[in-house]
Design a protein around this motif. Sequence first.
Motif, PDB file in Angstrom:
ATOM      1  N   VAL A  99       0.861  -1.183   0.000  1.00 21.64           N
ATOM      2  CA  VAL A  99       0.000   0.000   0.000  1.00 21.64           C
ATOM      3  C   VAL A  99       0.897   1.233   0.000  1.00 21.64           C
ATOM      4  N   ARG A 100       0.626   2.147  -0.935  1.00 24.60           N
ATOM      5  CA  ARG A 100       1.460   3.347  -1.093  1.00 24.60           C
ATOM      6  C   ARG A 100       0.566   4.590  -1.014  1.00 24.60           C
ATOM      7  N   ASN A 101       1.097   5.621  -0.351  1.00 20.67           N
ATOM      8  CA  ASN A 101       0.355   6.880  -0.294  1.00 20.67           C
ATOM      9  C   ASN A 101       1.172   8.055  -0.814  1.00 20.67           C
ATOM     10  N   TYR A 102       2.404   7.781  -1.257  1.00  9.00           N
ATOM     11  CA  TYR A 102       3.283   8.832  -1.761  1.00  9.00           C
ATOM     12  C   TYR A 102       4.125   8.272  -2.904  1.00  9.00           C
ATOM     13  N   LEU A 103       4.522   9.141  -3.812  1.00 12.92           N
ATOM     14  CA  LEU A 103       5.371   8.737  -4.935  1.00 12.92           C
ATOM     15  C   LEU A 103       6.824   8.754  -4.480  1.00 12.92           C
ATOM     16  N   THR A 104       7.348   7.585  -4.178  1.00 11.49           N
ATOM     17  CA  THR A 104       8.714   7.491  -3.681  1.00 11.49           C
ATOM     18  C   THR A 104       9.238   6.082  -3.928  1.00 11.49           C
ATOM     19  N   LYS A 129       8.377  14.374  -6.918  1.00 10.97           N
ATOM     20  CA  LYS A 129       8.988  13.496  -5.922  1.00 10.97           C
ATOM     21  C   LYS A 129       8.299  13.635  -4.568  1.00 10.97           C
ATOM     22  N   HIS A 130       7.914  12.510  -3.994  1.00 14.04           N
ATOM     23  CA  HIS A 130       7.299  12.435  -2.661  1.00 14.04           C
ATOM     24  C   HIS A 130       5.906  13.050  -2.597  1.00 14.04           C
ATOM     25  N   GLN A 131       5.283  13.280  -3.750  1.00  9.18           N
ATOM     26  CA  GLN A 131       3.932  13.837  -3.731  1.00  9.18           C
ATOM     27  C   GLN A 131       2.939  12.805  -3.214  1.00  9.18           C
ATOM     28  N   GLN A 132       1.981  13.267  -2.421  1.00  3.16           N
ATOM     29  CA  GLN A 132       0.951  12.388  -1.883  1.00  3.16           C
ATOM     30  C   GLN A 132      -0.106  12.113  -2.945  1.00  3.16           C
ATOM     31  N   PHE A 219       8.694   5.337   6.826  1.00  3.86           N
ATOM     32  CA  PHE A 219       8.181   6.408   7.680  1.00  3.86           C
ATOM     33  C   PHE A 219       8.918   7.706   7.376  1.00  3.86           C
ATOM     34  N   TRP A 220       8.207   8.815   7.425  1.00  2.00           N
ATOM     35  CA  TRP A 220       8.829  10.138   7.378  1.00  2.00           C
ATOM     36  C   TRP A 220       8.420  10.938   8.602  1.00  2.00           C
ATOM     37  N   SER A 221       9.260  11.864   8.975  1.00  2.00           N
ATOM     38  CA  SER A 221       8.882  12.841   9.998  1.00  2.00           C
ATOM     39  C   SER A 221       7.928  13.839   9.350  1.00  2.00           C
ATOM     40  N   PRO A 229       9.096  18.517   1.198  1.00  2.00           N
ATOM     41  CA  PRO A 229       8.706  17.135   0.901  1.00  2.00           C
ATOM     42  C   PRO A 229       9.796  16.317   0.216  1.00  2.00           C
ATOM     43  N   GLU A 230      10.562  16.949  -0.653  1.00  2.00           N
ATOM     44  CA  GLU A 230      11.527  16.194  -1.441  1.00  2.00           C
ATOM     45  C   GLU A 230      12.756  15.767  -0.640  1.00  2.00           C
ATOM     46  N   THR A 231      12.983  16.383   0.508  1.00  2.00           N
ATOM     47  CA  THR A 231      14.158  16.017   1.311  1.00  2.00           C
ATOM     48  C   THR A 231      13.755  15.383   2.641  1.00  2.00           C
ATOM     49  N   ALA A 232      12.498  15.008   2.789  1.00  2.00           N
ATOM     50  CA  ALA A 232      12.044  14.399   4.044  1.00  2.00           C
ATOM     51  C   ALA A 232      12.883  13.168   4.364  1.00  2.00           C
ATOM     52  N   GLU A 233      13.373  13.097   5.604  1.00  2.00           N
ATOM     53  CA  GLU A 233      14.246  11.993   5.999  1.00  2.00           C
ATOM     54  C   GLU A 233      13.425  10.791   6.433  1.00  2.00           C
TER      55      GLU A 233
END
Length: 310
Positions: A99-104, A129-132, A219-221, A229-233
């Motif tokens: 299950v995916r909720n973001y493009l990553t 990148k990382h768009q929901q 997981f992201w913070s 969004p593009e640099t979320a660790e």
Amino acid sequence: MDTLNHFDTPQLELLHRGKVRDSYRAPSGERLIVVTDRLSAFDSVLETPIAHKGAVLNGLAAFWFEKTQHIIPNHVISLLDPNVTLAKEAEPIRVEMVVRNYLTGSMLRGYLQGQRTFSGVTVPDGLTKHQQFPEPIVTPTTKEESDREITPENLVSEGWVSAELYEKMRVKALELFNFASQWMAERGIILVDTKYEFGLLNGELILIDEIHTPDSSRFWSAEDYAKNPETAEQMDKEYVRQWLIANKQDGQYPRALTPEVSAEATRRYLDIYERITGAPLQTNNETTTEGDVQARLVGNLVRAGIMKDA
């Protein structure tokens, strides 16, 4: 030793040795799952175990199995040790429900190369990148020597599952994901994507393997994501992957971690455990790094009647 890199005993039948988990047949006929401190990255098990990692994975999975019983039953009978779960023996369904909720991740890599359909789900052009996504999507894969994307229709036509069973798995996967996403959002964590594995027990669909752990999920913070969004660790083992990439030589990843990287990986596993559950991993004699994890594990199995004191 303060880590559990390997566990073996002639007293128990070994059913399966995975990259991280080893399964044995308990005397009762049930399955005994030992979660080691091994770390797998890029389809390889590293030589350096990560202290507390197995207890974190086992504890988090148990936490989520308990929290989601209202959605679907699961295979857990009890935790016999911080690193050991006694589980019901189910017939595994050889399909991973991703299950995916973001493009990553791998989906982003495919998207940047022009791919727009993933396991039968088509996403539009113009995503970043990382768009929901507007809502979570399910992109199943087969569980084979090398997992592969597959459409629901092909899962049915190839005989992996029936159409009715797949629909049950899809609905339950989304219910689980949405439940966990809300729980984590309240704690400043974004559940980016994850995978679920199901089995059949007496004809009933149940949840097996692990759920919402740093090894099965991304997981992201939320704070990091809000800033950029593009640099979320990532708050999972991506830290180790990035270190391996940065230290790659002659096309080969390092086989071992430095003490500093290993310690930081331990800190991150313990941190995500506490952030999700609201309590630190117990650091008494059952899980402390000053103790012998294997001796503790054997002692607990002896007390549970699983092994004899030899």
